[in-house]
Scaffold this active site. Sequence first.
Site, PDB file in Angstrom:
ATOM      1  N   LYS A 110       0.844  -1.212   0.000  1.00 47.30           N
ATOM      2  CA  LYS A 110       0.000   0.000   0.000  1.00 47.30           C
ATOM      3  C   LYS A 110       0.872   1.251   0.000  1.00 47.30           C
ATOM      4  O   LYS A 110       2.071   1.187   0.305  1.00 47.30           O
ATOM      5  CB  LYS A 110      -0.912  -0.032   1.232  1.00 47.30           C
ATOM      6  CG  LYS A 110      -0.166  -0.023   2.563  1.00 47.30           C
ATOM      7  CD  LYS A 110      -1.075  -0.365   3.746  1.00 47.30           C
ATOM      8  CE  LYS A 110      -0.294  -0.348   5.050  1.00 47.30           C
ATOM      9  NZ  LYS A 110      -1.106  -0.892   6.178  1.00 47.30           N
ATOM     10  N   ARG A 156     -10.688  -0.060  14.705  1.00 44.66           N
ATOM     11  CA  ARG A 156     -10.404   0.806  13.569  1.00 44.66           C
ATOM     12  C   ARG A 156     -11.165   0.293  12.361  1.00 44.66           C
ATOM     13  O   ARG A 156     -11.993   0.969  11.794  1.00 44.66           O
ATOM     14  CB  ARG A 156      -8.882   0.833  13.319  1.00 44.66           C
ATOM     15  CG  ARG A 156      -8.441   1.791  12.243  1.00 44.66           C
ATOM     16  CD  ARG A 156      -6.937   1.739  12.034  1.00 44.66           C
ATOM     17  NE  ARG A 156      -6.477   0.469  11.476  1.00 44.66           N
ATOM     18  CZ  ARG A 156      -5.279   0.253  10.975  1.00 44.66           C
ATOM     19  NH1 ARG A 156      -4.380   1.224  10.985  1.00 44.66           N
ATOM     20  NH2 ARG A 156      -4.940  -0.919  10.487  1.00 44.66           N
ATOM     21  N   TYR A 172      15.776  30.003   9.016  1.00 49.34           N
ATOM     22  CA  TYR A 172      14.555  30.622   9.551  1.00 49.34           C
ATOM     23  C   TYR A 172      14.585  30.699  11.068  1.00 49.34           C
ATOM     24  O   TYR A 172      15.074  29.786  11.744  1.00 49.34           O
ATOM     25  CB  TYR A 172      13.334  29.798   9.146  1.00 49.34           C
ATOM     26  CG  TYR A 172      12.877  30.036   7.727  1.00 49.34           C
ATOM     27  CD1 TYR A 172      12.492  31.306   7.302  1.00 49.34           C
ATOM     28  CD2 TYR A 172      12.816  28.982   6.822  1.00 49.34           C
ATOM     29  CE1 TYR A 172      12.059  31.514   5.994  1.00 49.34           C
ATOM     30  CE2 TYR A 172      12.379  29.177   5.530  1.00 49.34           C
ATOM     31  CZ  TYR A 172      12.002  30.443   5.117  1.00 49.34           C
ATOM     32  OH  TYR A 172      11.569  30.647   3.840  1.00 49.34           O
ATOM     33  N   MET A 190      11.496  24.155   3.352  1.00 46.82           N
ATOM     34  CA  MET A 190      10.701  23.327   2.443  1.00 46.82           C
ATOM     35  C   MET A 190      11.590  22.594   1.439  1.00 46.82           C
ATOM     36  O   MET A 190      11.403  21.397   1.178  1.00 46.82           O
ATOM     37  CB  MET A 190       9.688  24.194   1.691  1.00 46.82           C
ATOM     38  CG  MET A 190       8.757  23.401   0.793  1.00 46.82           C
ATOM     39  SD  MET A 190       7.694  24.439  -0.227  1.00 46.82           S
ATOM     40  CE  MET A 190       6.638  25.175   1.010  1.00 46.82           C
TER      41      MET A 190
END
Length: 380
Positions: A45, A144, A266, A318
């Site tokens: 998956k 679940r 940053y 990023m």
Amino acid sequence: MAGIQETPISSAAGGAVRIDLGALGANWRLLVETAAPATCAAVVKADAYGIGMAPVASTLAAAGCTTFIVASLNEAVALRGVLGAAATILVLNGLLPGTAKDTQAHGIVPVINDLAQLQEWQNLAQGADSVLPTVLHADTGMNRLGLTPEDVGVVSNEPERMTGLDLKLVMSHLACADDPDNPKNNAQLLEFLRQKAALMPASASMAASSGIFLGPGFHFEIVRPGLALYGGNPTPNAPNPMAEVVQIKGKIVQVRDVDSPQTVGYGAAFPVTKPSILATVAVGYADGILRALGDKKDGKVWGSIGGVSVPVVGRISMDLLTVDVTEVATDAAHPGAWVDLIGGDAMSLEDAAAAAATIPYEILTSMGARYHRQYVGGAD
Ligand SMILES: *Cc1c(COP(=O)(O)O)cnc(C)c1O
């Protein structure tokens, strides 16, 4: 499968993922041996945990895998295109409303999770006048997915609900398999044995990667490894028995000299304290080098250039991150040079997950689409 050739790393890519299909095959064989006489189905998956469903599934099929497990029908249809008609493909999320016809048309086996899905699948079998393969998921405490114990009771008391359906497998899923001492493992096992006995005879499956290492009592007929195939440690409290499949690297775009009182990145989060050389690397959190890996003062997050470790400094951006290359020979740390970031000579997948307060699964499935993916060691 034809061998996947080692391709040169594209000069356009700022990051690369090296995927060792030979190690994938070795992991498959180790899991097959550990689980025997149970057989292994491969969980592929989420694009085989971000590694690439087509090359992974082809490699595993060549190694003898015949049953593949995905989460959703669209993954299953794509996988059918890769593997052809012979492979058995299970969809864990079962039958979403209205998808029964497509599921059957592609020869996919739904993992039935509730009585409404069971009814929809049976309606299709009756309309099509054919017997449809079926897997039932019995919930034993995860809460679940899966039939509740009451649902299992209903199926047990009303066997006509299975008319026209061929029960291939009853499965359940462990909540705490990575913690062998957790009493929930045995509680779920006992509940599974009870539910299985209430249903018509069928093969059974309970163990994912970690469950395989809980011992033969958890194996039943089929085990369902995902992470361990891809090199993740199924025994987090012990050394990793699996071979490394994934290495993540980034390319240096700039090198600069800095000194106190400058800061890096940053938030000016990293104050430079001594004359240093920094290299800016062209991967960031958009590539799955999670932002939580940044701004660690303890040197716990580090890449490697030619075996010399280079601490990540400041925040992860990023598209970029910064490493301290002061200790690296200047001719090795230059624009265009590669830095190992996860795996290889750098921190392991497990180290990275721990430093980001997450799990290896999230690191792998966050890798993103920008990397050049280099597949090596494919089957002949
Ligand atoms: C994802 C998943 C697996 C595989 O789990 P790993 O821990 O990656 O081995 C097996 N079974 C079910 C139901 C799953 O959702």
